[in-house]
Motif scaffolding. Structure first.
Motif, PDB file in Angstrom:
ATOM      1  N   ARG A  61       0.672  -1.300  -0.203  1.00 57.21           N
ATOM      2  CA  ARG A  61      -0.138  -0.033   0.444  1.00 57.21           C
ATOM      3  C   ARG A  61       0.750   1.064  -0.153  1.00 57.21           C
ATOM      4  O   ARG A  61       1.582   1.148   0.483  1.00 57.21           O
ATOM      5  CB  ARG A  61      -1.081  -0.276   1.492  1.00 57.21           C
ATOM      6  N   VAL A  62       0.460   2.623  -1.124  1.00 57.92           N
ATOM      7  CA  VAL A  62       1.487   3.308  -1.067  1.00 57.92           C
ATOM      8  C   VAL A  62       0.384   4.737  -0.538  1.00 57.92           C
ATOM      9  O   VAL A  62      -0.750   4.773  -0.773  1.00 57.92           O
ATOM     10  CB  VAL A  62       1.867   3.603  -2.262  1.00 57.92           C
ATOM     11  N   GLY A  63       0.417   6.156   0.204  1.00 55.50           N
ATOM     12  CA  GLY A  63       0.037   7.187  -0.059  1.00 55.50           C
ATOM     13  C   GLY A  63       1.065   7.778   0.812  1.00 55.50           C
ATOM     14  O   GLY A  63       2.377   7.994   0.947  1.00 55.50           O
ATOM     15  N   GLY A  64      -0.174   8.357   1.531  1.00 52.08           N
ATOM     16  CA  GLY A  64       1.181  10.098   1.950  1.00 52.08           C
ATOM     17  C   GLY A  64      -0.459  11.549   2.922  1.00 52.08           C
ATOM     18  O   GLY A  64      -1.571  10.260   2.753  1.00 52.08           O
ATOM     19  N   GLY A  65      -0.574  12.630   3.329  1.00 51.50           N
ATOM     20  CA  GLY A  65      -1.068  12.758   4.008  1.00 51.50           C
ATOM     21  C   GLY A  65      -0.433  13.758   5.012  1.00 51.50           C
ATOM     22  O   GLY A  65       0.426  14.096   4.372  1.00 51.50           O
ATOM     23  N   LEU A  66      -0.783  14.679   6.110  1.00 51.95           N
ATOM     24  CA  LEU A  66      -0.556  15.576   7.319  1.00 51.95           C
ATOM     25  C   LEU A  66      -1.150  15.806   8.291  1.00 51.95           C
ATOM     26  O   LEU A  66      -2.419  15.202   8.377  1.00 51.95           O
ATOM     27  CB  LEU A  66      -1.373  16.819   6.288  1.00 51.95           C
ATOM     28  N   GLY A  67      -0.330  16.170   8.580  1.00 56.08           N
ATOM     29  CA  GLY A  67      -0.586  15.530  10.545  1.00 56.08           C
ATOM     30  C   GLY A  67      -0.118  17.041  10.823  1.00 56.08           C
ATOM     31  O   GLY A  67       0.698  18.018  11.084  1.00 56.08           O
ATOM     32  N   ILE A  68      -0.867  17.908  11.834  1.00 53.54           N
ATOM     33  CA  ILE A  68      -0.613  18.730  12.765  1.00 53.54           C
ATOM     34  C   ILE A  68      -1.114  18.644  13.962  1.00 53.54           C
ATOM     35  O   ILE A  68      -1.219  18.404  14.545  1.00 53.54           O
ATOM     36  CB  ILE A  68      -2.124  19.740  12.377  1.00 53.54           C
ATOM     37  N   PHE A  69       0.413  18.734  14.725  1.00 58.98           N
ATOM     38  CA  PHE A  69       1.102  18.956  15.976  1.00 58.98           C
ATOM     39  C   PHE A  69       1.018  20.097  17.196  1.00 58.98           C
ATOM     40  O   PHE A  69       1.877  21.418  16.438  1.00 58.98           O
ATOM     41  CB  PHE A  69       2.443  18.170  15.936  1.00 58.98           C
ATOM     42  N   GLU A  70       0.298  20.080  18.265  1.00 55.73           N
ATOM     43  CA  GLU A  70       0.030  21.740  18.686  1.00 55.73           C
ATOM     44  C   GLU A  70       1.110  21.580  20.096  1.00 55.73           C
ATOM     45  O   GLU A  70       0.044  20.151  20.868  1.00 55.73           O
ATOM     46  CB  GLU A  70      -0.870  22.081  18.571  1.00 55.73           C
ATOM     47  N   THR A  71       1.430  22.036  21.220  1.00 58.55           N
ATOM     48  CA  THR A  71       2.065  21.989  22.145  1.00 58.55           C
ATOM     49  C   THR A  71       0.881  22.599  22.888  1.00 58.55           C
ATOM     50  O   THR A  71       1.081  23.755  22.066  1.00 58.55           O
ATOM     51  CB  THR A  71       3.049  21.677  22.014  1.00 58.55           C
ATOM     52  N   GLU A  72       1.129  22.250  24.393  1.00 58.52           N
ATOM     53  CA  GLU A  72       0.324  23.155  25.091  1.00 58.52           C
ATOM     54  C   GLU A  72       1.008  24.828  25.415  1.00 58.52           C
ATOM     55  O   GLU A  72       0.216  26.031  25.256  1.00 58.52           O
ATOM     56  CB  GLU A  72       0.380  23.050  26.141  1.00 58.52           C
ATOM     57  N   PHE A  73       1.941  25.081  24.649  1.00 61.62           N
ATOM     58  CA  PHE A  73       3.359  26.204  24.762  1.00 61.62           C
ATOM     59  C   PHE A  73       2.562  26.707  24.128  1.00 61.62           C
ATOM     60  O   PHE A  73       3.898  28.256  23.573  1.00 61.62           O
ATOM     61  CB  PHE A  73       4.354  26.037  25.934  1.00 61.62           C
ATOM     62  N   GLU A 103       3.522  22.474  14.822  1.00 60.67           N
ATOM     63  CA  GLU A 103       4.068  21.670  13.743  1.00 60.67           C
ATOM     64  C   GLU A 103       2.870  21.767  12.344  1.00 60.67           C
ATOM     65  O   GLU A 103       1.912  20.510  13.392  1.00 60.67           O
ATOM     66  CB  GLU A 103       4.805  20.041  14.504  1.00 60.67           C
ATOM     67  N   LEU A 104       3.479  21.548  11.209  1.00 58.30           N
ATOM     68  CA  LEU A 104       3.047  20.970  10.226  1.00 58.30           C
ATOM     69  C   LEU A 104       3.613  19.929   9.456  1.00 58.30           C
ATOM     70  O   LEU A 104       4.793  20.567   9.752  1.00 58.30           O
ATOM     71  CB  LEU A 104       2.587  21.731   9.215  1.00 58.30           C
ATOM     72  N   ARG A 105       3.123  18.378   9.593  1.00 60.61           N
ATOM     73  CA  ARG A 105       3.831  17.317   9.243  1.00 60.61           C
ATOM     74  C   ARG A 105       3.317  16.651   7.854  1.00 60.61           C
ATOM     75  O   ARG A 105       2.575  15.724   8.052  1.00 60.61           O
ATOM     76  CB  ARG A 105       4.219  16.517   9.838  1.00 60.61           C
ATOM     77  N   PRO A 106       3.127  17.207   6.243  1.00 60.08           N
ATOM     78  CA  PRO A 106       2.956  16.236   5.510  1.00 60.08           C
ATOM     79  C   PRO A 106       4.550  14.818   5.723  1.00 60.08           C
ATOM     80  O   PRO A 106       5.497  14.948   5.938  1.00 60.08           O
ATOM     81  CB  PRO A 106       3.486  16.581   4.691  1.00 60.08           C
TER      82      PRO A 106
END
Length: 219
Positions: A82-94, A98-101
């Motif tokens: 299987r092949v693919g991709g996507g996007l993540g959003i990571f936020e800290t309490e401070f 971070e945006l992470r394709p």
């Protein structure tokens, strides 16, 4: 019984391989808790969408608590691949975001699977994009009609750091064991223990102990 013992030995060996780099080295240690909610559905005959959200309780020295949201779209390129991709959003309490394709390929054969993932990481205030490579190997053992256990090891490598001239670690090792149970109507729940080994070039290495709780819904 002999066959089962051999399979369990394979699980233990997989986790041991992931833990091996930190054996014999003094390291700073901490404990975290990560809780995941995952939803998975087929959006067409060929494509599958997976979305996950998590909250990660961490010490302030590790960047504080973190909240994540990620989506991956993939398709079967060949039998067992299987092949693919996507996007993540990571936020800290401070307030650090971070945006992470990412792009990935998964390979499955019997009870063994492997995943290769490439991540482009964009941080607030960083000099440039950080490029990270990840390689994971997993073994899964059915324990009955609804239960299964798994073990995986994953290696991380920073091909490009976010800040020029940084002395941050380039590599990371992870090992995890997990117990999962399937329920009716597409629900499943898992409990896992993850250990993360972080070698550091200019200070003591660190180890994170991370219990995980995972709830999954498949449509």
């Amino acid at each position: 019984m002999k066959a089962l013992a051999m399979r369990l030995a394979g699980v233990i060996a997989c986790v041991g391989a992931a833990w091996q780099p930190c054996a014999g080295h003094a390291a700073e240690e901490d404990t975290q808790l990560w809780v995941y909610a995952i939803a998975q559905t087929d959006v067409s005959e060929d494509w599958r969408l997976t979305a996950d959200a998590s909250q990660r309780w961490r010490e302030n020295a590790r960047g504080g608590d973190q909240y994540t949201l990620r989506a991956t779209l993939d398709t079967e390129a060949a039998e067992g691949v299987r092949v693919g991709g996507g996007l993540g959003i990571f936020e800290t309490e401070f307030g650090e975001t971070e945006l992470r394709p990412h792009q990935q390929a998964e390979f499955n054969t019997g009870r063994w699977s492997a995943r290769t993932r490439i991540e482009q990481r964009f941080f607030d205030g960083a000099d440039r994009m950080e490029l990270r490579l990840r390689q994971r190997i997993r073994f899964t053992q059915p324990l009955g009609p609804r239960w299964q256990a798994s073990a995986d090891g994953e290696y991380f490598h920073l091909a490009q750091r976010r800040d020029r001239g940084s002395q941050a670690a380039r590599d990371q090792w992870r090992g995890r064991v997990m117990l999962a149970r399937d329920f009716d109507a597409g629900w499943s729940a898992s409990a896992a223990y993850l250990v993360i080994y972080n070698p550091h070039p200019v200070r003591r290495d660190s180890v994170n102990h991370v219990p995980q709780v995972i709830v999954t819904r498949s449509f």
